[in-house]
Design a protein around this motif. Sequence first.
Motif, PDB file in Angstrom:
ATOM      1  N   UNK A 253       6.460 -26.308  -4.903  1.00  0.00           N
ATOM      2  CA  UNK A 253       7.640 -26.934  -4.322  1.00  0.00           C
ATOM      3  C   UNK A 253       8.631 -27.315  -5.413  1.00  0.00           C
ATOM      4  N   UNK A 256      10.299 -24.250  -6.947  1.00  0.00           N
ATOM      5  CA  UNK A 256      11.334 -23.639  -6.121  1.00  0.00           C
ATOM      6  C   UNK A 256      12.607 -24.467  -6.139  1.00  0.00           C
ATOM      7  N   UNK A 257      12.446 -25.791  -6.144  1.00  0.00           N
ATOM      8  CA  UNK A 257      13.632 -26.633  -6.201  1.00  0.00           C
ATOM      9  C   UNK A 257      14.390 -26.398  -7.502  1.00  0.00           C
ATOM     10  N   UNK A 280       6.250 -24.101   3.913  1.00  0.00           N
ATOM     11  CA  UNK A 280       7.404 -23.774   3.132  1.00  0.00           C
ATOM     12  C   UNK A 280       7.467 -22.315   2.719  1.00  0.00           C
ATOM     13  N   UNK A 284      11.350 -20.070   2.476  1.00  0.00           N
ATOM     14  CA  UNK A 284      12.255 -19.748   1.381  1.00  0.00           C
ATOM     15  C   UNK A 284      12.667 -18.290   1.554  1.00  0.00           C
TER      16      UNK A 284
END
Lengths: 336, 336
Positions: A253, A256-257, A280, A284
């Motif tokens: 997470x 990806x941010x 998630x 994406x």
Amino acid sequence: MEGKATIQDVARQAGVSIATVSRVINGQGGVRPKTEARIVQAIEELAYIRNAAARTMKSKATKTIGVVVPDISNPFFPLVMSGIEEKAREQGYIAFLSGTKESTVVEQNVLKSLIERGVDGVILTTADENGQHLTQFIEQDIPLVAVDRSLPHLEVDHVLVDNRKGAYQAIQRLILQGHERIAIICGPLSTTPGRDRLIGYKEALHDFHLSFNEAYVIEGDFSEQSGYDAVGQLYVLEEPPTAIFTCNNLMTTGCLKALDNLQWKLGRDVSVIGFDDIDLATFVQPKLTVVSRPMKALGELAFQLLHERIEMKQAIGKRSYQLSPELIIRESCMLK
Amino acid sequence: MEGKATIQDVARQAGVSIATVSRVINGQGGVRPKTEARIVQAIEELAYIRNAAARTMKSKATKTIGVVVPDISNPFFPLVMSGIEEKAREQGYIAFLSGTKESTVVEQNVLKSLIERGVDGVILTTADENGQHLTQFIEQDIPLVAVDRSLPHLEVDHVLVDNRKGAYQAIQRLILQGHERIAIICGPLSTTPGRDRLIGYKEALHDFHLSFNEAYVIEGDFSEQSGYDAVGQLYVLEEPPTAIFTCNNLMTTGCLKALDNLQWKLGRDVSVIGFDDIDLATFVQPKLTVVSRPMKALGELAFQLLHERIEMKQAIGKRSYQLSPELIIRESCMLK
DNA sequence: CCTCCAAATGTAAACGTTTAGATTTTATTC
DNA sequence: GAATAAAATCTAAACGTTTACATTTGGAGG
């Protein structure tokens, strides 16, 4: 009509002795149907519910287990817990759930608190694999099953995921797609999962004759922040990696941010494979390729092992299971 | 050295009576320092751990609570649970966690099992708000706190989210952005959250003089599948909505999957506001605007209320809290 | 209508604590 | 060093079960 009814009250109401009531409650037979009916009726009239504490005093067993995990809000554990809880309920057990916030001290306190309450067994994902804080616990010889993180120095059952293999598969995939600069954001090397996933990574590199580059190994701590930070470090490298393997859901997470923030385009500028198939992953763009662990199955198996140990008191040797993760290929790794 | 040490063993080892040992264990004072030291030493030597069952027999209290939720693997509940568990631990309590799979019968069994084990209180998100299955439980008068779903017929404390307001804010936002055809995928109308969010929706429409259209209301069941299906129904309408409000995390997930599948472009063809700020929200493109519930706070407050009730035995009136949700504005609603 | 035996039921002790009330020890005062 | 009060400690009775063992009961067979 005050206070909860006891077996005494039931006996009086039904005009029998407590022994007979006890026999009915426990379905031991040897009670005349007519008597039994009277007792059953009395039980209902008084809304009698048996008192587990008193019962425990005689029989020892509590039909209760403890589940101890580092972080209740990490989605991985509730899924494991749901597997445990379901199987447990089927067998008449009920489970305490406690989080330790990755603290050895809290873990120790929680375990003590569980022992006091006489749990029949414990399923533990420890905050400290060296396990020295568990000696007190072991002395009580209460069945213990280690889940996800091993306790190498302890003779207890293990239910683990084949982390080495999972990582290997991921890296292999990346290599076959032509990547040569592959980074890994791994977990703390003080933990088995942290170490094993790194080993899988190295093995894959080795098997495919790629050189190992220290700079591409970032040690995180399984937190989202550490995944985020790691990407920052990789990005400023002279030769940034073309692929990243992140070693748990939270770090994925974070990763990806960070990619999003840096405009480092997933699937175009950089390929990513994550560990754990979180919601998630399919949201994406492009969808994330992941190594998926069978979390619920992990919990189910853990309870089964624990249950077996609780039932048969004889010592059986330590048992270790490694469930296989599965590589779920989506769209986040492009051909290089 | 076999079997767990009891207070008797400690007393013998320290050369005192069990009463004195008990006093030391419970820190009641009135014990000579020298004696106390001997006892403490004995406790350590024997690795004595007190027996909660025996203790419970005298004192009633177990320092144990039950947490009962419909679905352990729904991310909402672990977050609530983490709030509960943390506060509970601070106060020396430990919590059972059980899932009911939305079944009234399972819920009843679980509660019975908790009563048997003498929990001091229960935090419940019921599978059946009418609450008739809880009479047996209520009779035992064990403190009970309802979380997230109310028990209107029961005189128990409530910790809810202001669902009406949350929905209202979301719809208001959509209206102010110029939307007139706004759909709601709501939860089962047999549940308070299901109903209240729909009421908030209607109120907003009414306040802004928009007409209410049955066709834009789809009743789901809080499952991902139902969110997915609902979008299908909306899509084939003659005049499909230009905005959708989804009423829980799972249905939001389903909705987004469906949009993706139908190529019904989020943020361009259709605006979406979801309920609950899930990880996922910041990963879809465009990022999802959501109504966010303070889940951990919900759990913390629930435990606090429960704890208060456990402590002071006198009857206090039923207390209801409604925590305010917050509209987190991201990018998934465009101006119309 | 007894006898006798199995089946049904009852009695009482134990499980490990807490705690009221009794008893002993210690310290104080003269 | 005796008398006394205060402090420390002990004794024993609960708490609600289970269970080994003792006792009673109900019928079958004679």
